[in-house]
Scaffold this active site. Sequence first.
Site, PDB file in Angstrom:
ATOM      1  N   SER A   1       4.811   6.731   2.360  1.00  0.00           N
ATOM      2  CA  SER A   1       5.355   5.440   2.802  1.00  0.00           C
ATOM      3  C   SER A   1       4.735   4.319   1.993  1.00  0.00           C
ATOM      4  O   SER A   1       3.524   4.318   1.748  1.00  0.00           O
ATOM      5  CB  SER A   1       4.990   5.186   4.278  1.00  0.00           C
ATOM      6  OG  SER A   1       5.337   6.268   5.100  1.00  0.00           O
TER       7      SER A   1
ATOM      8  N   ASP B   1      -2.851   1.054   8.275  1.00  0.00           N
ATOM      9  CA  ASP B   1      -1.551   1.658   7.947  1.00  0.00           C
ATOM     10  C   ASP B   1      -0.460   1.305   8.968  1.00  0.00           C
ATOM     11  O   ASP B   1       0.395   2.145   9.291  1.00  0.00           O
ATOM     12  CB  ASP B   1      -1.685   3.193   7.801  1.00  0.00           C
ATOM     13  CG  ASP B   1      -2.721   3.575   6.762  1.00  0.00           C
ATOM     14  OD1 ASP B   1      -2.815   2.871   5.736  1.00  0.00           O
ATOM     15  OD2 ASP B   1      -3.447   4.564   6.956  1.00  0.00           O
TER      16      ASP B   1
ATOM     17  N   ASN C   1       0.848  -1.189   0.000  1.00  0.00           N
ATOM     18  CA  ASN C   1       0.000   0.000   0.000  1.00  0.00           C
ATOM     19  C   ASN C   1       0.884   1.239   0.000  1.00  0.00           C
ATOM     20  O   ASN C   1       2.026   1.184   0.458  1.00  0.00           O
ATOM     21  CB  ASN C   1      -0.895  -0.004   1.257  1.00  0.00           C
ATOM     22  CG  ASN C   1      -2.049   0.987   1.172  1.00  0.00           C
ATOM     23  OD1 ASN C   1      -2.258   1.645   0.141  1.00  0.00           O
ATOM     24  ND2 ASN C   1      -2.807   1.096   2.248  1.00  0.00           N
TER      25      ASN C   1
ATOM     26  N   HIS D   1       0.849   5.279   1.272  1.00  0.00           N
ATOM     27  CA  HIS D   1       0.114   6.192   2.159  1.00  0.00           C
ATOM     28  C   HIS D   1       0.804   7.558   2.157  1.00  0.00           C
ATOM     29  O   HIS D   1       2.029   7.620   2.242  1.00  0.00           O
ATOM     30  CB  HIS D   1       0.070   5.604   3.578  1.00  0.00           C
ATOM     31  CG  HIS D   1      -0.722   6.437   4.520  1.00  0.00           C
ATOM     32  ND1 HIS D   1      -2.095   6.458   4.516  1.00  0.00           N
ATOM     33  CD2 HIS D   1      -0.335   7.316   5.487  1.00  0.00           C
ATOM     34  CE1 HIS D   1      -2.529   7.298   5.444  1.00  0.00           C
ATOM     35  NE2 HIS D   1      -1.478   7.836   6.045  1.00  0.00           N
TER      36      HIS D   1
HETATM   37  C1  GAR Z   1      -2.686   8.920  -2.881  1.00  0.00           C
HETATM   38  O1  GAR Z   1      -2.227  10.117  -2.289  1.00  0.00           O
HETATM   39  C2  GAR Z   1      -2.501   7.755  -1.927  1.00  0.00           C
HETATM   40  O2  GAR Z   1      -1.343   7.846  -1.156  1.00  0.00           O
HETATM   41  C3  GAR Z   1      -3.725   7.908  -1.065  1.00  0.00           C
HETATM   42  O3  GAR Z   1      -4.758   8.203  -1.963  1.00  0.00           O
HETATM   43  C4  GAR Z   1      -4.212   8.945  -3.060  1.00  0.00           C
HETATM   44  C5  GAR Z   1      -4.622   8.257  -4.346  1.00  0.00           C
HETATM   45  O4  GAR Z   1      -4.249   9.018  -5.457  1.00  0.00           O
HETATM   46  N1  GAR Z   1      -3.993   6.696  -0.329  1.00  0.00           N
HETATM   47  C6  GAR Z   1      -4.410   6.711   0.922  1.00  0.00           C
HETATM   48  O5  GAR Z   1      -4.644   7.719   1.545  1.00  0.00           O
HETATM   49  C7  GAR Z   1      -4.590   5.337   1.523  1.00  0.00           C
HETATM   50  N2  GAR Z   1      -4.586   5.418   2.953  1.00  0.00           N
HETATM   51  P1  GAR Z   1      -4.304   8.392  -6.916  1.00  0.00           P
HETATM   52  O6  GAR Z   1      -5.695   7.782  -7.078  1.00  0.00           O
HETATM   53  O7  GAR Z   1      -4.105   9.586  -7.818  1.00  0.00           O
HETATM   54  O8  GAR Z   1      -3.229   7.374  -7.029  1.00  0.00           O
END
Ligand code: GAR
Length: 207
Positions: free
Chosen positions: A136, A145, A107, A109
């Site tokens: 991360s 997480d 994942n 984050h």
């Molecule tokens: C990213 O910033 C990712 O790190 C976050 O969602 C966004 C997705 O962007 N994920 C989380 O917060 C998970 N806990 P994307 O759809 O443009 O890849």
Amino acid sequence: MSNLAVFISGNGSNLQAIINRWKKEDTAFDIKLVFCNKDDAYGIRRATKAGIPVKILLHSDFVDRQAYDQKIQEIMLAHQIDLIALAGFMRLLSSWFVEKWAGKILNIHPSLLPAFPGLNAQKQALEHGVRFSGCSVFFVDSGVDTGAIISQAVVPIFLNDSLETLSKRILKKEHLIFPTAINDVALGKVSLCNSKAVFKIKATQTN
Ligand code: GAR
């Protein structure tokens, strides 16, 4: 070569970064499937454009989380998936599913874990007033997480940052470290052992 499934819920910019890496010759993973829990996610278009099969499952079509995750498991087996990348997948997976895939789900984050887990990590960092944040990549366990960290990248937080400017700066780093971490795991450079990420050979450092 590891068969990869990328799970998304939204924009899919991390999916795009993984697709871009996949197109390079030295990649150790093959994207077999994009899995999505929303039928209007922009990332679906990115997958289709890249010629990757997409599977959409809406939670409203299932009686509970266990039934939903059992269906995901069936889909993973049918596509002979070895590795799963959660790229902005905003749905919790059951412990049942996560334990079956221990060491095989990564994942990303948008914070320097263990700081600011859960939702709105960038907002949490701004509100806390930290001067640095980042992102991360970790092996998913059944906590939120809390899994073993594979790689991280740091960004500064400026006094005039908004949620948007900080999120953009972090996202740029996400696009660097996530495909690299996936490739390192696919190559067997990094694996999960006794709840820790173990590095056999020096992993590729991108920050
Ligand atoms: C990213 O910033 C990712 O790190 C976050 O969602 C966004 C997705 O962007 N994920 C989380 O917060 C998970 N806990 P994307 O759809 O443009 O890849």
